[in-house]
Enzyme design. Structure first.
Site, PDB file in Angstrom:
ATOM      1  CB  VAL A  17     -14.000  27.866 -13.897  1.00  0.00           C
ATOM      2  CG1 VAL A  17     -12.485  27.679 -13.874  1.00  0.00           C
ATOM      3  CG2 VAL A  17     -14.693  26.530 -14.192  1.00  0.00           C
ATOM      4  NE  ARG A  41     -24.146  38.012 -19.848  1.00  0.00           N
ATOM      5  CZ  ARG A  41     -23.735  37.371 -20.939  1.00  0.00           C
ATOM      6  NH1 ARG A  41     -24.213  37.726 -22.109  1.00  0.00           N
ATOM      7  NH2 ARG A  41     -22.842  36.396 -20.877  1.00  0.00           N
ATOM      8  CB  SER A  42     -19.630  41.323 -15.957  1.00  0.00           C
ATOM      9  OG  SER A  42     -20.456  40.188 -15.937  1.00  0.00           O
ATOM     10  CB  CYS A 154     -13.656  18.742 -14.846  1.00  0.00           C
ATOM     11  SG  CYS A 154     -15.240  18.683 -15.677  1.00  0.00           S
ATOM     12  CD  GLN A 180     -19.041  14.297 -16.206  1.00  0.00           C
ATOM     13  OE1 GLN A 180     -18.863  13.478 -17.099  1.00  0.00           O
ATOM     14  NE2 GLN A 180     -18.824  15.586 -16.387  1.00  0.00           N
ATOM     15  N   GLY A 184     -20.258  21.350 -12.568  1.00  0.00           N
ATOM     16  CA  GLY A 184     -19.558  21.138 -13.838  1.00  0.00           C
ATOM     17  C   GLY A 184     -20.277  21.781 -15.009  1.00  0.00           C
ATOM     18  CE  LYS A 209     -15.408  19.304 -24.301  1.00  0.00           C
ATOM     19  NZ  LYS A 209     -16.113  20.194 -23.379  1.00  0.00           N
ATOM     20  NE  ARG A 239     -23.958  18.122 -15.698  1.00  0.00           N
ATOM     21  CZ  ARG A 239     -22.688  18.445 -15.925  1.00  0.00           C
ATOM     22  NH1 ARG A 239     -21.759  18.259 -15.006  1.00  0.00           N
ATOM     23  NH2 ARG A 239     -22.323  18.941 -17.092  1.00  0.00           N
ATOM     24  CG  HIS A 246     -17.010  15.376 -12.185  1.00  0.00           C
ATOM     25  ND1 HIS A 246     -18.131  16.092 -11.842  1.00  0.00           N
ATOM     26  CD2 HIS A 246     -16.458  16.027 -13.239  1.00  0.00           C
ATOM     27  CE1 HIS A 246     -18.254  17.132 -12.648  1.00  0.00           C
ATOM     28  NE2 HIS A 246     -17.252  17.128 -13.500  1.00  0.00           N
TER      29      HIS A 246
HETATM   30  N1  LIG Z   1     -17.493  24.126 -14.114  1.00  0.00           N
HETATM   31  C1  LIG Z   1     -16.536  23.209 -14.171  1.00  0.00           C
HETATM   32  O1  LIG Z   1     -16.442  22.296 -13.313  1.00  0.00           O
HETATM   33  C2  LIG Z   1     -15.521  23.234 -15.287  1.00  0.00           C
HETATM   34  C3  LIG Z   1     -14.458  22.342 -15.213  1.00  0.00           C
HETATM   35  C4  LIG Z   1     -13.495  22.348 -16.217  1.00  0.00           C
HETATM   36  C5  LIG Z   1     -13.618  23.221 -17.270  1.00  0.00           C
HETATM   37  N2  LIG Z   1     -14.672  24.078 -17.340  1.00  0.00           N
HETATM   38  C6  LIG Z   1     -14.709  25.017 -18.473  1.00  0.00           C
HETATM   39  O2  LIG Z   1     -14.477  26.331 -17.961  1.00  0.00           O
HETATM   40  C7  LIG Z   1     -15.192  27.293 -18.733  1.00  0.00           C
HETATM   41  C8  LIG Z   1     -16.111  28.111 -17.817  1.00  0.00           C
HETATM   42  O3  LIG Z   1     -17.059  27.269 -17.206  1.00  0.00           O
HETATM   43  P1  LIG Z   1     -17.954  27.755 -15.974  1.00  0.00           P
HETATM   44  O4  LIG Z   1     -18.477  26.519 -15.371  1.00  0.00           O
HETATM   45  O5  LIG Z   1     -17.191  28.716 -15.133  1.00  0.00           O
HETATM   46  O6  LIG Z   1     -19.154  28.560 -16.733  1.00  0.00           O
HETATM   47  P2  LIG Z   1     -20.188  29.614 -16.147  1.00  0.00           P
HETATM   48  O7  LIG Z   1     -20.362  29.472 -14.685  1.00  0.00           O
HETATM   49  O8  LIG Z   1     -21.387  29.512 -17.013  1.00  0.00           O
HETATM   50  O9  LIG Z   1     -19.483  31.034 -16.423  1.00  0.00           O
HETATM   51  C9  LIG Z   1     -19.340  31.566 -17.712  1.00  0.00           C
HETATM   52  C10 LIG Z   1     -18.356  32.721 -17.669  1.00  0.00           C
HETATM   53  O10 LIG Z   1     -18.060  33.106 -19.019  1.00  0.00           O
HETATM   54  C11 LIG Z   1     -18.267  34.506 -19.148  1.00  0.00           C
HETATM   55  N3  LIG Z   1     -18.701  34.821 -20.505  1.00  0.00           N
HETATM   56  C12 LIG Z   1     -19.809  34.367 -21.140  1.00  0.00           C
HETATM   57  N4  LIG Z   1     -19.903  34.909 -22.385  1.00  0.00           N
HETATM   58  C13 LIG Z   1     -18.814  35.709 -22.522  1.00  0.00           C
HETATM   59  C14 LIG Z   1     -18.352  36.563 -23.569  1.00  0.00           C
HETATM   60  N5  LIG Z   1     -19.022  36.685 -24.723  1.00  0.00           N
HETATM   61  N6  LIG Z   1     -17.196  37.245 -23.382  1.00  0.00           N
HETATM   62  C15 LIG Z   1     -16.515  37.136 -22.208  1.00  0.00           C
HETATM   63  N7  LIG Z   1     -16.901  36.357 -21.181  1.00  0.00           N
HETATM   64  C16 LIG Z   1     -18.055  35.666 -21.334  1.00  0.00           C
HETATM   65  C17 LIG Z   1     -19.335  34.845 -18.127  1.00  0.00           C
HETATM   66  O11 LIG Z   1     -19.298  36.220 -17.845  1.00  0.00           O
HETATM   67  P3  LIG Z   1     -20.645  37.045 -17.406  1.00  0.00           P
HETATM   68  O12 LIG Z   1     -20.867  36.734 -15.953  1.00  0.00           O
HETATM   69  O13 LIG Z   1     -20.269  38.462 -17.641  1.00  0.00           O
HETATM   70  O14 LIG Z   1     -21.763  36.555 -18.280  1.00  0.00           O
HETATM   71  C18 LIG Z   1     -18.868  33.967 -16.957  1.00  0.00           C
HETATM   72  O15 LIG Z   1     -17.807  34.584 -16.281  1.00  0.00           O
HETATM   73  C19 LIG Z   1     -15.905  26.504 -19.832  1.00  0.00           C
HETATM   74  O16 LIG Z   1     -15.099  26.474 -20.985  1.00  0.00           O
HETATM   75  C20 LIG Z   1     -16.032  25.122 -19.224  1.00  0.00           C
HETATM   76  O17 LIG Z   1     -16.146  24.106 -20.184  1.00  0.00           O
HETATM   77  C21 LIG Z   1     -15.634  24.118 -16.363  1.00  0.00           C
END
Ligand SMILES: NC(=O)c1ccc[n+]([C@@H]2O[C@H](COP(=O)([O-])OP(=O)(O)OC[C@H]3O[C@@H](n4cnc5c(N)ncnc54)[C@H](OP(=O)(O)O)[C@@H]3O)[C@@H](O)[C@H]2O)c1
Length: 353
Positions: A17, A41-42, A154, A180, A184, A209, A239, A246
């Site tokens: 995201v 980590r980043s 989403c 989905q 996601g 949700k 999934r 989706h």
């Molecule tokens: N993907 C979708 O379609 C979607 C849609 C709606 C809502 N969401 C929501 O959006 C959020 C992110 O989803 P995503 O799909 O982008 O996940 P993702 O690809 O797994 O990315 C996770 C992100 O969180 C960061 N992170 C993990 N642990 C952390 C910590 N302890 N402190 C600070 N940052 C941390 C990671 O940073 P590093 O790279 O440094 O590990 C990375 O930037 C979730 O809450 C999810 O439910 C996702």
């Protein structure tokens, strides 16, 4: 509308995201990225070294050179000027971190942590812009100069957008089955050996949700809080082996028994504040009706309206409920980063930011 540009910090900027936020904010007329934050980590790395870039367009060069900072208020404030914060943090850690930022800044969250808080908007700009009136109530109650506003899950966003225009027909019951996309689940997400040649009939917390968030989104703001909409929703979430987009099969029971043509017309005519205000990310048509017998399809329809339109099709009578149809939305654009950006635009246009 010409407005002062706002500086934006993105929390979890390296994730699926977060990357979509970076992509969509390139050349945005009102919003400029000033800080990128992620996990320990980043932190300290250049953005281009910290993230596995998975967008279809190139990473904006100057963003790639920015140094990622740790996700805490002090580090973010030291890294640059901030007017608002987009949070794409994982749901299990977002709660207290978002609160610490909201003491000072508007926080627009993609995470589930605060969605059902009584004083927090669960916003879809076309559907419930009046729920923004929770913001002054929240600020007063919590003593914050900032606030938290959330976007729905989403799968919920795209369904709720199609249910809103059906409410005038006396919406009573909804049954939905989702298919989905993999994005996601974030990155790297679902293991390839689990999903190739397969469908996984379970997504943790997703059904709950969809069932509860929709009632808040379609609920009525009574001047103090949101009264939940009086509808029953049953969701089954799966999934599937699709990258983005989706697809949902939705059955609805309507008191007034409208004709199929009346339902199509209600979808086609549906429009809201973002269209009226001509917000930069607003699609011309929030809902697009396809008449072909085999649409919508993820590959063909997910980018409709720049990924911000929801595409419906196969609208027909149902012998058990009143009607059934399919609904498709881009989960990381209308379902995530695009939703957050449109919410920010609405808040700026209405003076909340
Ligand atoms: N993907 C979708 O379609 C979607 C849609 C709606 C809502 N969401 C929501 O959006 C959020 C992110 O989803 P995503 O799909 O982008 O996940 P993702 O690809 O797994 O990315 C996770 C992100 O969180 C960061 N992170 C993990 N642990 C952390 C910590 N302890 N402190 C600070 N940052 C941390 C990671 O940073 P590093 O790279 O440094 O590990 C990375 O930037 C979730 O809450 C999810 O439910 C996702």
């Amino acid at each position: 509308m010409r407005l002062k540009r706002r500086n934006v910090a993105i929390l979890a900027a390296t994730g699926t995201v977060g990357q979509r936020f970076v992509q969509l904010l390139e050349n945005h007329p009102w919003l400029e990225i000033s800080v990128l934050a992620a996990s320990e980590r980043s932190a300290g790395k250049r953005y281009k070294d910290a993230c596995v870039w998975r967008m279809e367009t190139d990473m904006p060069r100057e963003i790639g050179e920015m140094t990622v900072v740790n996700t805490d208020l002090k580090s973010v404030k030291e890294a640059g000027d901030v007017d608002l914060v987009f949070s794409a943090l994982p749901g299990d850690i977002a709660g207290p971190i978002e609160e610490s930022f909201a003491v000072e800044f508007p926080v627009l969250s993609k995470a589930a942590a605060h969605r059902m808080d009584e004083d927090v908007p669960l916003l879809i700009p076309e559907v419930n812009p009046e729920h923004l009136e929770l913001i002054p109530i929240q600020k007063r109650k919590r003593g914050w100069s900032g606030f938290i506003s959330t976007d729905p899950n989403c799968s919920t966003i795209q369904m709720a957008m199609t249910l809103k225009p059906l409410m005038k027909f006396g919406l009573k019951r909804v049954v939905v089955t989702t298919m989905q996309a993999l994005s996601g689940a974030g990155y790297p997400g679902v293991a390839s050996l689990d999903i190739i040649d397969n469908i996984i009939p379970y997504i943790a917390k997703e059904e709950e949700k969809m069932e509860i968030e929709t009632k808040k989104i379609l609920g009525t703001f009574d001047g103090e809080k949101v009264r939940m909409a009086d509808i029953i929703i049953s969701a089954s979430c799966n999934r599937v082996n699709v990258k983005d987009g989706h697809l949902e099969v939705i059955y609805v029971d309507l008191e007034d028994k409208p004709s199929i043509e009346e339902v199509k017309e209600a979808f086609r005519r549906f429009t809201g504040e973002p269209q009226k205000l001509k917000l930069p990310t607003a699609p011309e048509k929030p809902i697009i009706v396809r008449d072909e017998i085999d649409r919508p399809q993820p590959r063909l329809d997910r980018d409709a309206g720049g990924g911000m339109s929801v595409v419906v099709g196969r609208i027909r009578s149902d012998p058990v409920m009143t009607i059934k149809y399919l609904c498709l939305g881009h989960n990381t654009i209308r379902g995530a980063a695009g939703a957050g950006i449109l919410s920010a635009e609405l808040m700026i246009a209405k003076g909340y930011i």
